[in-house]
Motif scaffolding. Sequence first.
Motif, PDB file in Angstrom:
ATOM      1  N   GLN A  21      -2.038   8.840   6.929  1.00 29.62           N
ATOM      2  CA  GLN A  21      -3.283   8.289   6.404  1.00 29.62           C
ATOM      3  C   GLN A  21      -2.970   7.310   5.274  1.00 29.62           C
ATOM      4  OE1 GLN A  21      -5.774  11.130   4.300  1.00 29.62           O
ATOM      5  NE2 GLN A  21      -7.635  10.129   5.024  1.00 29.62           N
ATOM      6  N   ALA A  22      -3.720   6.213   5.217  1.00 33.52           N
ATOM      7  CA  ALA A  22      -3.558   5.243   4.133  1.00 33.52           C
ATOM      8  C   ALA A  22      -4.153   5.807   2.853  1.00 33.52           C
ATOM      9  CB  ALA A  22      -4.243   3.933   4.504  1.00 33.52           C
ATOM     10  N   LEU A  23      -3.334   5.892   1.801  1.00 33.41           N
ATOM     11  CA  LEU A  23      -3.821   6.383   0.513  1.00 33.41           C
ATOM     12  C   LEU A  23      -4.601   5.307  -0.230  1.00 33.41           C
ATOM     13  CD1 LEU A  23      -0.776   8.438  -0.810  1.00 33.41           C
ATOM     14  CD2 LEU A  23      -3.016   9.332  -0.179  1.00 33.41           C
ATOM     15  N   VAL A  24      -4.239   4.060   0.000  1.00 29.68           N
ATOM     16  CA  VAL A  24      -4.932   2.889  -0.550  1.00 29.68           C
ATOM     17  C   VAL A  24      -5.007   1.872   0.579  1.00 29.68           C
ATOM     18  CG1 VAL A  24      -4.113   3.293  -2.914  1.00 29.68           C
ATOM     19  CG2 VAL A  24      -2.761   1.874  -1.373  1.00 29.68           C
ATOM     20  N   ASP A  25      -5.679   0.732   0.342  1.00 32.40           N
ATOM     21  CA  ASP A  25      -5.645  -0.328   1.341  1.00 32.40           C
ATOM     22  C   ASP A  25      -4.184  -0.663   1.637  1.00 32.40           C
ATOM     23  OD1 ASP A  25      -8.382  -0.344   1.289  1.00 32.40           O
ATOM     24  OD2 ASP A  25      -8.560  -2.189   0.120  1.00 32.40           O
ATOM     25  N   THR A  26      -3.836  -0.629   2.914  1.00 30.17           N
ATOM     26  CA  THR A  26      -2.419  -0.674   3.301  1.00 30.17           C
ATOM     27  C   THR A  26      -2.206  -1.651   4.455  1.00 30.17           C
ATOM     28  OG1 THR A  26      -2.023   1.605   2.575  1.00 30.17           O
ATOM     29  CG2 THR A  26      -0.524   0.731   4.244  1.00 30.17           C
ATOM     30  N   VAL A  27      -1.064  -2.312   4.435  1.00 32.30           N
ATOM     31  CA  VAL A  27      -0.647  -3.182   5.530  1.00 32.30           C
ATOM     32  C   VAL A  27       0.673  -2.651   6.072  1.00 32.30           C
ATOM     33  CG1 VAL A  27       0.018  -5.515   6.243  1.00 32.30           C
ATOM     34  CG2 VAL A  27      -1.794  -5.194   4.547  1.00 32.30           C
ATOM     35  N   LEU A  28       0.739  -2.472   7.384  1.00 38.32           N
ATOM     36  CA  LEU A  28       1.947  -1.967   8.036  1.00 38.32           C
ATOM     37  C   LEU A  28       2.482  -2.971   9.039  1.00 38.32           C
ATOM     38  CD1 LEU A  28       0.998   1.733   8.958  1.00 38.32           C
ATOM     39  CD2 LEU A  28       2.117   0.902   6.882  1.00 38.32           C
ATOM     40  N   ALA A  29       3.803  -2.989   9.175  1.00 40.18           N
ATOM     41  CA  ALA A  29       4.447  -3.637  10.317  1.00 40.18           C
ATOM     42  C   ALA A  29       4.738  -2.532  11.325  1.00 40.18           C
ATOM     43  CB  ALA A  29       5.737  -4.324   9.886  1.00 40.18           C
ATOM     44  N   ASN A  30       4.080  -2.595  12.470  1.00 39.48           N
ATOM     45  CA  ASN A  30       4.252  -1.591  13.507  1.00 39.48           C
ATOM     46  C   ASN A  30       5.239  -2.135  14.546  1.00 39.48           C
ATOM     47  OD1 ASN A  30       2.347   0.020  12.225  1.00 39.48           O
ATOM     48  ND2 ASN A  30       0.643  -0.879  13.352  1.00 39.48           N
ATOM     49  N   GLY A  50       0.816  -1.213   0.000  1.00 36.08           N
ATOM     50  CA  GLY A  50       0.000   0.000   0.000  1.00 36.08           C
ATOM     51  C   GLY A  50       0.848   1.260   0.000  1.00 36.08           C
ATOM     52  N   GLN A  51       0.240   2.356   0.436  1.00 34.40           N
ATOM     53  CA  GLN A  51       0.917   3.649   0.474  1.00 34.40           C
ATOM     54  C   GLN A  51       0.361   4.486   1.612  1.00 34.40           C
ATOM     55  OE1 GLN A  51       0.160   5.030  -3.504  1.00 34.40           O
ATOM     56  NE2 GLN A  51       2.274   4.713  -4.127  1.00 34.40           N
ATOM     57  N   VAL A  52       1.242   5.301   2.189  1.00 36.04           N
ATOM     58  CA  VAL A  52       0.872   6.137   3.331  1.00 36.04           C
ATOM     59  C   VAL A  52       1.242   7.585   3.031  1.00 36.04           C
ATOM     60  CG1 VAL A  52       1.313   6.639   5.767  1.00 36.04           C
ATOM     61  CG2 VAL A  52       1.135   4.261   4.993  1.00 36.04           C
ATOM     62  N   LYS A  53       0.334   8.469   3.368  1.00 34.42           N
ATOM     63  CA  LYS A  53       0.571   9.911   3.222  1.00 34.42           C
ATOM     64  C   LYS A  53       0.873  10.500   4.593  1.00 34.42           C
ATOM     65  CE  LYS A  53      -3.102  12.486   2.834  1.00 34.42           C
ATOM     66  NZ  LYS A  53      -4.312  13.130   2.277  1.00 34.42           N
ATOM     67  N   LEU A  54       2.017  11.166   4.714  1.00 35.02           N
ATOM     68  CA  LEU A  54       2.345  11.937   5.907  1.00 35.02           C
ATOM     69  C   LEU A  54       2.022  13.399   5.621  1.00 35.02           C
ATOM     70  CD1 LEU A  54       5.832  10.425   6.873  1.00 35.02           C
ATOM     71  CD2 LEU A  54       3.552   9.615   7.500  1.00 35.02           C
ATOM     72  N   PHE A  55       1.286  14.035   6.519  1.00 39.76           N
ATOM     73  CA  PHE A  55       0.849  15.396   6.225  1.00 39.76           C
ATOM     74  C   PHE A  55       0.599  16.193   7.494  1.00 39.76           C
ATOM     75  CE2 PHE A  55      -2.957  12.953   6.901  1.00 39.76           C
ATOM     76  CZ  PHE A  55      -3.883  13.826   7.450  1.00 39.76           C
ATOM     77  N   VAL A  56       0.531  17.489   7.319  1.00 38.33           N
ATOM     78  CA  VAL A  56       0.112  18.412   8.375  1.00 38.33           C
ATOM     79  C   VAL A  56      -1.001  19.283   7.814  1.00 38.33           C
ATOM     80  CG1 VAL A  56       2.335  18.452   9.575  1.00 38.33           C
ATOM     81  CG2 VAL A  56       1.914  20.063   7.716  1.00 38.33           C
ATOM     82  N   VAL A  57      -1.779  19.876   8.687  1.00 44.15           N
ATOM     83  CA  VAL A  57      -2.883  20.754   8.284  1.00 44.15           C
ATOM     84  C   VAL A  57      -2.681  22.112   8.936  1.00 44.15           C
ATOM     85  CG1 VAL A  57      -5.385  21.114   8.291  1.00 44.15           C
ATOM     86  CG2 VAL A  57      -4.458  18.789   8.063  1.00 44.15           C
ATOM     87  N   SER A  58      -2.752  23.161   8.143  1.00 46.72           N
ATOM     88  CA  SER A  58      -2.561  24.518   8.651  1.00 46.72           C
ATOM     89  C   SER A  58      -3.765  24.938   9.488  1.00 46.72           C
ATOM     90  CB  SER A  58      -2.376  25.489   7.488  1.00 46.72           C
ATOM     91  OG  SER A  58      -3.604  25.691   6.810  1.00 46.72           O
ATOM     92  N   PRO A  88       5.926   0.802  -0.223  1.00 50.07           N
ATOM     93  CA  PRO A  88       6.324  -0.478   0.383  1.00 50.07           C
ATOM     94  C   PRO A  88       7.831  -0.582   0.598  1.00 50.07           C
ATOM     95  CG  PRO A  88       4.620  -0.871  -1.236  1.00 50.07           C
ATOM     96  CD  PRO A  88       4.990   0.582  -1.348  1.00 50.07           C
ATOM     97  N   GLY A  89       8.190  -1.083   1.772  1.00 48.62           N
ATOM     98  CA  GLY A  89       9.590  -1.232   2.158  1.00 48.62           C
ATOM     99  C   GLY A  89      10.149  -0.039   2.902  1.00 48.62           C
TER     100      GLY A  89
END
Length: 234
Positions: A103-112, A62-70, A83-84
């Motif tokens: 936030q997950a941009l698509v269905d995502t699997v993470l190793a936490n 999957g893919q993850v978006k890192l973001f901030v909001v003003s 991935p990776g």
Amino acid sequence: MTLATHFFDMPRFLATSPLFSGLSPDELTRIAKSSQIRSYAKGEMIFSLGEACEAFHIVVSGQVKLFVVSPVGQEKVIEIISPGQSFAEALVFLNKPYILSAQALVDTVLANVSKNGVVSEIKQDPHFAMHMLAGVSRRLHSLVQDVEAYSLQNGMQRLIGYLLRDVEMDAATDQKTLTVSLPASKATIASRLSLTPEYFSRVLHELEAQQLITIDRREIRILDVKKLVGYGAQ
């Protein structure tokens, strides 16, 4: 949804991460025991600004978006994690809440990977501490490159640099064509590059008019890598 780790070979996966490559099987097993696999649906928040940071994360798929909001509600994408790749490594050592949101941009699997497991391993093995420092240093280097690009490059140069991000410049003269798949929506990538969506689209269409690229939704075909590099240098 949390998945049982015995359905996933966590030690083997961790061994593929630059943070953990070179560790012994016993070390990987110990880290794996303090880690968990979790699935996130498209659009689901992984964590939000201000939440306690008890783990860092590696994208399995999957893919993850890192973001901030003003304060006025404008979103700024800091990074798109594929991935990776890992994220939030440095934050686990600060004893402070998350300083951005994910936030997950698509269905995502993470190793936490839990903070407690990492700290315990660092106390046992200075070699492991060096791995973690290397990972944090790579992220810092990436952020410095971003700041340099925003400060010294115009929007056209930033976009061209993004399209050519996986091309070794020394080999650019040997590579004629290239197809790039945009990993997220154009608006998301525009935010990542500190561009407006309108400017991002305008630059893409200018490059297409110059017959340097063709555009098919998220597929960007670079027709001449060397010419594109030269166009960005103008």
